[in-house]
Every structure is written in structure tokens, then in C-alpha cells.
Design a protein around this motif. Sequence first.
Motif, PDB file in Angstrom:
ATOM      1  N   LEU A 168       0.853  -1.181   0.000  1.00 29.96           N
ATOM      2  CA  LEU A 168       0.000   0.000   0.000  1.00 29.96           C
ATOM      3  C   LEU A 168       0.891   1.234   0.000  1.00 29.96           C
ATOM      4  N   VAL A 169       0.579   2.189  -0.840  1.00 23.86           N
ATOM      5  CA  VAL A 169       1.312   3.446  -0.832  1.00 23.86           C
ATOM      6  C   VAL A 169       1.120   4.109   0.533  1.00 23.86           C
ATOM      7  N   PRO A 170       2.182   4.621   1.138  1.00 24.45           N
ATOM      8  CA  PRO A 170       2.052   5.277   2.452  1.00 24.45           C
ATOM      9  C   PRO A 170       0.937   6.315   2.464  1.00 24.45           C
ATOM     10  N   GLY A 171       0.052   6.178   3.439  1.00 20.43           N
ATOM     11  CA  GLY A 171      -1.101   7.067   3.532  1.00 20.43           C
ATOM     12  C   GLY A 171      -2.403   6.378   3.204  1.00 20.43           C
ATOM     13  N   GLU A 172      -2.332   5.282   2.448  1.00 20.48           N
ATOM     14  CA  GLU A 172      -3.533   4.505   2.139  1.00 20.48           C
ATOM     15  C   GLU A 172      -3.891   3.625   3.330  1.00 20.48           C
ATOM     16  N   THR A 173      -5.189   3.423   3.529  1.00 20.12           N
ATOM     17  CA  THR A 173      -5.628   2.633   4.690  1.00 20.12           C
ATOM     18  C   THR A 173      -6.526   1.457   4.315  1.00 20.12           C
ATOM     19  N   HIS A 174      -7.036   1.407   3.098  1.00 17.57           N
ATOM     20  CA  HIS A 174      -7.949   0.328   2.711  1.00 17.57           C
ATOM     21  C   HIS A 174      -7.144  -0.904   2.293  1.00 17.57           C
ATOM     22  N   THR A 175      -7.235  -1.954   3.088  1.00 15.72           N
ATOM     23  CA  THR A 175      -6.389  -3.123   2.881  1.00 15.72           C
ATOM     24  C   THR A 175      -7.094  -4.300   2.215  1.00 15.72           C
ATOM     25  N   LEU A 176      -8.408  -4.252   2.087  1.00 16.00           N
ATOM     26  CA  LEU A 176      -9.140  -5.420   1.588  1.00 16.00           C
ATOM     27  C   LEU A 176      -8.667  -5.857   0.210  1.00 16.00           C
ATOM     28  N   GLY A 177      -8.546  -4.911  -0.717  1.00 20.82           N
ATOM     29  CA  GLY A 177      -8.148  -5.246  -2.082  1.00 20.82           C
ATOM     30  C   GLY A 177      -6.784  -5.897  -2.152  1.00 20.82           C
ATOM     31  N   ILE A 178      -5.817  -5.349  -1.418  1.00 24.28           N
ATOM     32  CA  ILE A 178      -4.459  -5.890  -1.471  1.00 24.28           C
ATOM     33  C   ILE A 178      -4.404  -7.265  -0.812  1.00 24.28           C
ATOM     34  N   GLU A 179      -5.237  -7.488   0.216  1.00 28.12           N
ATOM     35  CA  GLU A 179      -5.271  -8.792   0.864  1.00 28.12           C
ATOM     36  C   GLU A 179      -5.845  -9.855  -0.074  1.00 28.12           C
TER      37      GLU A 179
END
Length: 205
Positions: A86-97
Motif C-alpha cells: 500500500l502506498v504510504p497514507g492509504e488505509t484500505h487493505t481489503l483489495g491488497i489482501e
Amino acid sequence: MSKTDDAADNFILSARRDGVHLEAIYLGYVAGAARRLGDMWDNDEISFVDVTLACGKLYRIIRGLRHVIAPTILGDRDDWPAMFALVPGETHTLGIEIATDMFRREGWDVDMKVALDHDTLVEQSDRRNYKAIVLVANSDSMVEPLTRLVLALRIAQPLAHVIVAGNILQHHADIIDVVGADAVMKDIDSAVSTLRRLIENNDAP
């Protein structure tokens, strides 16, 4: 920062002709220039446009040195190592997981990095020789940190293919040119085949 487009290329060519060791060119001149650009950007001495143009010149030099650097790196690399971050500052993790799980099931050795700042992310990227680094960004405000991260990872991982994914693609159709990435990952369904094809085509002799 020279207004002469090929000044940086000529500088590197001259250094190589003079017998300057590749490691000194890469870690001294190229990495040094990247650090200097980052400092100037942080201190508001140069604009985002200036950084983008300068990064383009550095990317060109790095690509030109790849064939020289490759033999010292490829020998220690696993078959399909990748980093998803995740680019620093991003918080949405569902997609990357979801993407990480899918790639792992397809045989990729994926290291997932979330909630890390810029320096930590770059430092951790240097622990392995990755084939691909997928950077996930969603909001339009991530363009500048994404650009800075791509530049730093080019230095740390000169042979890795840098791919951008996430909703930022909806805001910037030209994101490849804007941040200096190799490709984009538009949808999860075709992600595995797209990335594998990109790597196989570019790694072919």
C-alpha cells in the motif's frame, strides 16, 4: 535538472568510458541524484513537474544499466517473488489482501506490506530481489507519494517490474507516464495472467 534532455545520459556514458565502477555509478551518481531530488522536493525547492521530468531521466538511465546489473542479481532470485504494498497514507487493505491471497494460490511468493511509511517500505523492499512490485493506491491525493515511492524502488530494485493498482487508475488514465511505472493492474480477474505475461515478455532474451 538540465534543460538538455540527454545531459544525464551523456554524463553516465562518460563515467563508464572513464572506467568508473558500475557500483559507484549506480549507488553514487544515480542513487545520489534520486536522494537529492527527494530532498529538494521535501524542501519545496522544485515542483512536482520538475520531479516528474527528472525522474524520467533517471528511469532511462536505470533501464540502460539493467543488462549490466542483471547477472549479479538474477542468480539469487527465486522463481516468482513479488511485493505487494500500500502506498504510504492509504488505509484500505481489503483489495491488497485479496490480491495477495490469489497470487499466492497461483504459485507466487508474495510479501505484503501495509501501514508502512516511505522509508520503512523502501528499506524492506531491499531485503529480496523481486520480479514484481505492485503498488496499490486509491485516492487522487496519492499521486505525489506514489511517484516518490516508484523512484526510490527503482533505485532499490532495478530489475523489478513496478506495477500500479487500485482506484487511482480511475482518476489517472496516464498513470504509467505520470509516475514512471511499467504497467497497471486494472482488474483482479486478469491480474495474474497480466503480470506473468509482462514479466515473461520483458525477461525473454
